[in-house]
Design an enzyme around this catalytic site. Sequence first.
Site, PDB file in Angstrom:
ATOM      1  N   GLU A   1       1.160  -0.690  -0.133  1.00 16.39           N
ATOM      2  CA  GLU A   1      -0.433  -0.585  -0.281  1.00 16.39           C
ATOM      3  C   GLU A   1       1.339   1.223  -0.391  1.00 16.39           C
ATOM      4  O   GLU A   1       1.224   1.454   1.357  1.00 16.39           O
ATOM      5  CB  GLU A   1      -1.308   0.193   1.386  1.00 16.39           C
ATOM      6  CG  GLU A   1      -1.812   1.221   1.257  1.00 16.39           C
ATOM      7  CD  GLU A   1      -2.233   1.082   2.531  1.00 16.39           C
ATOM      8  OE1 GLU A   1      -2.799   0.854   3.289  1.00 16.39           O
ATOM      9  OE2 GLU A   1      -3.253   2.237   2.770  1.00 16.39           O
TER      10      GLU A   1
ATOM     11  N   LYS B   1      -2.852  -2.327  -3.230  1.00 15.01           N
ATOM     12  CA  LYS B   1      -3.398  -1.251  -1.907  1.00 15.01           C
ATOM     13  C   LYS B   1      -3.089   0.358  -2.682  1.00 15.01           C
ATOM     14  O   LYS B   1      -2.453   0.901  -2.122  1.00 15.01           O
ATOM     15  CB  LYS B   1      -3.946  -1.517  -0.930  1.00 15.01           C
ATOM     16  CG  LYS B   1      -4.727  -0.476  -0.351  1.00 15.01           C
ATOM     17  CD  LYS B   1      -5.072  -1.131   1.168  1.00 15.01           C
ATOM     18  CE  LYS B   1      -5.947  -0.304   1.581  1.00 15.01           C
ATOM     19  NZ  LYS B   1      -6.515  -0.805   3.112  1.00 15.01           N
TER      20      LYS B   1
HETATM   21  P1  13P Z   1      -9.297   4.417   4.423  1.00 16.20           P
HETATM   22  O1  13P Z   1     -10.317   3.751   3.198  1.00 16.20           O
HETATM   23  O2  13P Z   1     -10.432   4.600   5.289  1.00 16.20           O
HETATM   24  O3  13P Z   1      -8.540   5.191   3.499  1.00 16.20           O
HETATM   25  O4  13P Z   1      -8.465   3.089   5.042  1.00 16.20           O
HETATM   26  C1  13P Z   1      -7.834   1.630   4.687  1.00 16.20           C
HETATM   27  C2  13P Z   1      -6.781   1.652   5.411  1.00 16.20           C
HETATM   28  O5  13P Z   1      -6.419   0.276   5.158  1.00 16.20           O
HETATM   29  C3  13P Z   1      -5.705   2.612   4.590  1.00 16.20           C
HETATM   30  O6  13P Z   1      -4.804   1.409   6.171  1.00 16.20           O
END
Ligand code: 13P
Length: 340
Positions: free
Chosen positions: A177, A219
């Site tokens: 991510e 992500k």
């Molecule tokens: P949000 O969808 O609230 O941005 O959170 C996703 C997430 O796991 C952030 O690390």
Amino acid sequence: MDLNELHSIAMGMTSNGKGILAADESSPTIKKRFDTIDAESTEANRRRYREMLFTTSGAADYIGGVILFDETIRQATSDGVPFPKYLNDLGMIAGIKVDMGAKALAGFPGETVTEGLDGLRDRLAEYVELGARFAKWRAVIHIGDDIPTEYCLHANAHALARYAALCQEAGVVPIVEPEVLMDGAHSIDRCEEVTIAALDAVFSELEAHKVALEGIVLKPNMVISGSDAAERAGPAEVAEATLRVLKAQVPEAVAGIAFLSGGQTAEEATEHLGLMNEDGPFPWELSFSYGRALQAPALDAWRGNEDNFAAGQDALFKRARLNSLAHLGQYQTSMETEAA
Ligand code: 13P
């Protein structure tokens, strides 16, 4: 590492219209969320809130994975079934946040690097014992006048790749991510430029670290205007710019892409995903891994009150179902007001 096994976990999390429920808020973050509904952040309340989400009837039709926090993976339902077992038995694969948060990057004001590599091999082994089949690590990229710097992008990509390699060694699918934050007054074009640079750095480090792309879930953020921008791009432009970037930057071998919501409203996050998938199919699954965009309506309906338990579950069910339809390219905004 068995790559077929990793690939099938990644597909279980993101294919067939399924997405991921990010319920891995750290203790400070869940306190912030509970503050908005005047609920106290006690261990008992946190357990009960997560139990409400996880035991929503029918959620497993739309949710293929649930990201847990260290405290949550050790908790159990009221009947005493450990959460990871409860979720895995229903086909909602249990995962775990393993990063230790974004910390100030020394020498680079306004920028952060995510910590948590020390001891990670041992922690992963313990989480596997506890039932985790995938993990998450979030890098945070800030947009400002002179940031992000190349160095910051590189440092974060390097950490993401080291984490991903350790996960795959342990038989765990890494969610990779790199979040380019929506905070700021920047344009969608600036977000596009930074997202391209961030993904470039990430995929070159993943390759250098011999991470198998068939066994990861990416992500990313969507390509979107800053939250304080004077003029914000509309849904069609967000969908188009995001797809343009992903098609150019994400190798076809990647199993699944699952967006973060990053401060979009629940409805915006669903609409954007739906518009993109109307243009599918793509080489990878294009799904969701939402925290706030799945949970905010449920949190608001629950408000820490046992009488609202079912209402909270109804709110989660609605968002899970609509995001699943968006993943399948079958979402229409009119569905927001129709009965579920
Ligand atoms: P949000 O969808 O609230 O941005 O959170 C996703 C997430 O796991 C952030 O690390």
